[in-house]
Design a protein around this motif. Structure first.
Motif, PDB file in Angstrom:
ATOM      1  N   PRO A 278     -53.287  -2.132 -54.038  1.00 37.09           N
ATOM      2  CA  PRO A 278     -52.170  -1.333 -54.563  1.00 37.09           C
ATOM      3  C   PRO A 278     -50.936  -2.177 -54.793  1.00 37.09           C
ATOM      4  N   ASP A 279     -50.097  -1.722 -55.719  1.00 37.20           N
ATOM      5  CA  ASP A 279     -48.895  -2.430 -56.139  1.00 37.20           C
ATOM      6  C   ASP A 279     -47.871  -1.349 -56.500  1.00 37.20           C
ATOM      7  N   THR A 280     -46.639  -1.483 -56.033  1.00 36.87           N
ATOM      8  CA  THR A 280     -45.655  -0.401 -56.188  1.00 36.87           C
ATOM      9  C   THR A 280     -45.350  -0.055 -57.646  1.00 36.87           C
ATOM     10  N   CYS A 281     -45.428  -1.019 -58.564  1.00 33.01           N
ATOM     11  CA  CYS A 281     -45.041  -0.690 -59.942  1.00 33.01           C
ATOM     12  C   CYS A 281     -45.985   0.329 -60.560  1.00 33.01           C
ATOM     13  N   ASP A 297     -49.695  16.828 -60.069  1.00 37.18           N
ATOM     14  CA  ASP A 297     -50.129  17.454 -58.819  1.00 37.18           C
ATOM     15  C   ASP A 297     -51.393  16.803 -58.246  1.00 37.18           C
ATOM     16  N   TYR A 298     -52.030  15.939 -59.025  1.00 40.89           N
ATOM     17  CA  TYR A 298     -53.197  15.211 -58.532  1.00 40.89           C
ATOM     18  C   TYR A 298     -52.801  13.953 -57.773  1.00 40.89           C
ATOM     19  N   ILE A 299     -51.509  13.657 -57.730  1.00 39.26           N
ATOM     20  CA  ILE A 299     -51.037  12.500 -56.981  1.00 39.26           C
ATOM     21  C   ILE A 299     -50.997  12.848 -55.499  1.00 39.26           C
ATOM     22  N   ASP A 300     -51.577  12.000 -54.675  1.00 40.54           N
ATOM     23  CA  ASP A 300     -51.515  12.175 -53.221  1.00 40.54           C
ATOM     24  C   ASP A 300     -50.132  11.706 -52.766  1.00 40.54           C
ATOM     25  N   SER A 301     -49.216  12.654 -52.639  1.00 42.16           N
ATOM     26  CA  SER A 301     -47.824  12.312 -52.368  1.00 42.16           C
ATOM     27  C   SER A 301     -47.636  11.604 -51.034  1.00 42.16           C
ATOM     28  N   ASP A 302     -48.359  12.014 -50.024  1.00 42.01           N
ATOM     29  CA  ASP A 302     -48.163  11.445 -48.686  1.00 42.01           C
ATOM     30  C   ASP A 302     -48.550   9.968 -48.640  1.00 42.01           C
ATOM     31  N   THR A 303     -49.753   9.629 -49.141  1.00 36.83           N
ATOM     32  CA  THR A 303     -50.174   8.226 -49.085  1.00 36.83           C
ATOM     33  C   THR A 303     -49.375   7.369 -50.069  1.00 36.83           C
ATOM     34  N   THR A 304     -48.990   7.961 -51.196  1.00 34.32           N
ATOM     35  CA  THR A 304     -48.169   7.225 -52.162  1.00 34.32           C
ATOM     36  C   THR A 304     -46.818   6.889 -51.555  1.00 34.32           C
ATOM     37  N   ARG A 305     -46.205   7.869 -50.937  1.00 32.00           N
ATOM     38  CA  ARG A 305     -44.891   7.653 -50.313  1.00 32.00           C
ATOM     39  C   ARG A 305     -44.990   6.639 -49.185  1.00 32.00           C
ATOM     40  N   GLU A 306     -46.027   6.754 -48.380  1.00 32.24           N
ATOM     41  CA  GLU A 306     -46.199   5.837 -47.251  1.00 32.24           C
ATOM     42  C   GLU A 306     -46.307   4.393 -47.734  1.00 32.24           C
ATOM     43  N   PHE A 307     -47.076   4.178 -48.816  1.00 33.02           N
ATOM     44  CA  PHE A 307     -47.230   2.820 -49.324  1.00 33.02           C
ATOM     45  C   PHE A 307     -45.917   2.303 -49.913  1.00 33.02           C
ATOM     46  N   VAL A 308     -45.262   3.111 -50.745  1.00 34.92           N
ATOM     47  CA  VAL A 308     -44.021   2.661 -51.397  1.00 34.92           C
ATOM     48  C   VAL A 308     -42.957   2.328 -50.356  1.00 34.92           C
ATOM     49  N   LEU A 309     -42.790   3.178 -49.346  1.00 33.04           N
ATOM     50  CA  LEU A 309     -41.757   2.922 -48.343  1.00 33.04           C
ATOM     51  C   LEU A 309     -42.137   1.779 -47.408  1.00 33.04           C
ATOM     52  N   SER A 310     -43.411   1.423 -47.354  1.00 31.41           N
ATOM     53  CA  SER A 310     -43.792   0.238 -46.579  1.00 31.41           C
ATOM     54  C   SER A 310     -43.350  -1.035 -47.301  1.00 31.41           C
ATOM     55  N   SER A 320     -40.441  -4.255 -52.863  1.00 35.67           N
ATOM     56  CA  SER A 320     -41.275  -5.385 -53.263  1.00 35.67           C
ATOM     57  C   SER A 320     -42.583  -4.877 -53.870  1.00 35.67           C
ATOM     58  N   LYS A 321     -43.349  -5.805 -54.389  1.00 36.00           N
ATOM     59  CA  LYS A 321     -44.645  -5.487 -54.987  1.00 36.00           C
ATOM     60  C   LYS A 321     -45.631  -4.972 -53.944  1.00 36.00           C
ATOM     61  N   VAL A 322     -45.679  -5.665 -52.830  1.00 32.99           N
ATOM     62  CA  VAL A 322     -46.554  -5.329 -51.714  1.00 32.99           C
ATOM     63  C   VAL A 322     -45.753  -5.514 -50.431  1.00 32.99           C
ATOM     64  N   SER A 332     -38.577  -2.662 -57.728  1.00 35.60           N
ATOM     65  CA  SER A 332     -37.603  -1.736 -57.132  1.00 35.60           C
ATOM     66  C   SER A 332     -37.382  -0.542 -58.050  1.00 35.60           C
ATOM     67  N   HIS A 333     -37.220  -0.824 -59.350  1.00 36.52           N
ATOM     68  CA  HIS A 333     -37.001   0.255 -60.318  1.00 36.52           C
ATOM     69  C   HIS A 333     -38.190   1.196 -60.387  1.00 36.52           C
ATOM     70  N   PHE A 334     -39.395   0.642 -60.534  1.00 35.30           N
ATOM     71  CA  PHE A 334     -40.555   1.508 -60.695  1.00 35.30           C
ATOM     72  C   PHE A 334     -40.949   2.205 -59.397  1.00 35.30           C
ATOM     73  N   SER A 335     -40.584   1.644 -58.265  1.00 36.27           N
ATOM     74  CA  SER A 335     -40.793   2.352 -56.996  1.00 36.27           C
ATOM     75  C   SER A 335     -39.916   3.595 -56.935  1.00 36.27           C
ATOM     76  N   VAL A 336     -38.662   3.451 -57.335  1.00 40.74           N
ATOM     77  CA  VAL A 336     -37.738   4.592 -57.348  1.00 40.74           C
ATOM     78  C   VAL A 336     -38.241   5.662 -58.311  1.00 40.74           C
ATOM     79  N   CYS A 337     -38.684   5.239 -59.508  1.00 37.88           N
ATOM     80  CA  CYS A 337     -39.207   6.213 -60.472  1.00 37.88           C
ATOM     81  C   CYS A 337     -40.455   6.902 -59.929  1.00 37.88           C
ATOM     82  N   GLY A 338     -41.307   6.149 -59.246  1.00 37.50           N
ATOM     83  CA  GLY A 338     -42.503   6.739 -58.655  1.00 37.50           C
ATOM     84  C   GLY A 338     -42.181   7.752 -57.573  1.00 37.50           C
ATOM     85  N   LEU A 339     -41.159   7.458 -56.765  1.00 44.02           N
ATOM     86  CA  LEU A 339     -40.737   8.423 -55.743  1.00 44.02           C
ATOM     87  C   LEU A 339     -40.207   9.697 -56.379  1.00 44.02           C
TER      88      LEU A 339
END
Length: 384
Positions: A278-281, A297-310, A320-322, A332-339
């Protein structure tokens, strides 16, 4: 003052190692905490100048500027930029608008216009073979101007539209610059987005653009940069957004296979290709494509959030990327957009097809814009 701020920025980056994230309680669960103020400070600091590790981004300054301004908007922090500073940024963007004049066989003078990434090739009025607008920088410039509330009154619309026709290839794809460059799905998206923002579709061949968009789907349902290439999250987003802005998303024959490919990119965070980490972008590239397809709604919000905030820096701000490496403007930009896509509390909803918040879209010069097929464009909203 700027030098002192950047010195602090670099010093914090050097000290920032693997740190456990701060936590908060939500719904009885212990969750990592989004460091909102740190991220606002991170993007604001980059607006004043980039530290020396980012000096290689000199040719892409307008794109980095878009990353910072749009991220601040998504974080509901655009007010952190003073009106004076906004005007300075707008003036800087326009200082990178270049126009190239050529004569046709009939002696008519034709203007080709666009934006360059920064002043690295000399002043805007300089006319050389290599001093001309780049399609990605033009996309970034127009989008940033719209987010900052500019009315496009100084945009050379006719020159930009004329240049798009010059950049399109016979197969419907686009080059980035007129003197020759790569050709792939990224630049097709930029051309279509520029046409939409300027509300002028006369510069591109819509039918051949559509044919190229349909030709890059691979055997596994995903989309590559070119026909026959490996499926990838980035071009998958580009083609989804292209079809949405053309008004042809519902006609996409391989949609079911693409949806399966995109949903399958979730492995505790999103990856961009099969068998990759996985990669945050890709939280945005793949998540944004799912939003365009009406499948957020098919996005697993919990695991996505956990990875991005890690991957967030708890001392410096940014993502960061990882996990375990330094943050950078793109991730940083695409992590914020993903959140935003997974409805992180406090963040503004984003319209993925164009790459800006719904709020800024609604006040933009193209708020009542129409797709290439004449249908009104209706942004998808994610309720907070």
């Amino acid at each position: 003052k700027c030098h002192q701020s950047l010195s602090w920025f670099v010093r914090m980056a050097e000290q920032d190692g693997l740190k456990s994230a701060e936590t908060c309680t939500h719904g009885g669960k212990i969750r990592a905490k989004l460091q909102l103020e740190l991220h606002l400070n991170y993007f604001n600091t980059l607006l004043n100048g980039m530290p020396h590790p980012f000096k290689t981004l000199q040719t892409n300054r307008l794109m980095v500027l878009y990353f910072c301004v749009n991220a601040l908007d998504v974080l509901n922090g655009l007010h952190k930029i003073s009106e004076k500073r906004k005007q300075e940024i707008i003036d800087f963007i326009y200082s990178n608008q270049v126009t190239k004049r050529t004569k046709t066989d009939d002696g008519e003078v034709v203007e080709y216009s666009g934006f360059i990434g920064g002043g690295f090739t000399g002043p805007a009025e300089l006319e050389t073979k290599y001093h001309e607008g780049h399609i990605t920088m033009t996309y970034s410039a127009l989008l940033t101007l719209a987010i900052l509330g500019d009315d496009f009154s100084r945009v050379n619309k006719g020159g930009i539209i004329a240049n798009l026709g010059r950049l399109q290839n016979d197969d419907g794809s686009f080059q980035a610059v007129g003197f020759g460059s790569e050709t792939d799905a990224r630049f097709l998206f930029c051309a279509v987005a520029i046409s939409f923002m300027l509300q002028d579709w006369s510069g591109i061949n819509v039918d051949s653009s559509l044919q190229f968009a349909l030709a890059v789907q691979s055997h596994d349902g995903g989309i590559g940069l070119l026909p026959g290439q490996e499926s990838h999250g980035g071009p998958s987003y580009c083609i989804c957004a292209t079809l949405a802005l053309l008004g042809r998303l519902e006609d996409y024959p391989g949609r079911n296979y693409l949806e399966r490919f995109l949903v399958s990119r979730q492995i505790g965070g999103f990856n961009g290709r099969i068998n990759k980490k996985p990669d945050t972008c890709y939280t945005f590239w793949v998540g944004g494509a799912l939003q365009i397809l009406g499948m957020e709604d098919y996005i697993d919000s919990d695991t996505t959030r956990e990875f991005v905030l890690s991957c967030q820096s708890n001392k410096l701000g940014g993502f960061s990327k990882v996990p375990g490496v330094y943050p950078d403007p793109l991730h940083s930009h695409f992590s914020v957009c993903g959140l935003s896509l997974i409805r992180e509390p406090g963040l503004l909803p984003i319209e993925s097809s164009i790459g800006m918040t719904v709020k800024s879209f609604q006040s933009s010069p193209f708020a009542k814009g129409k797709c290439a097929n004449g249908a009104p464009f209706v942004p998808r909203t994610c309720p907070l």
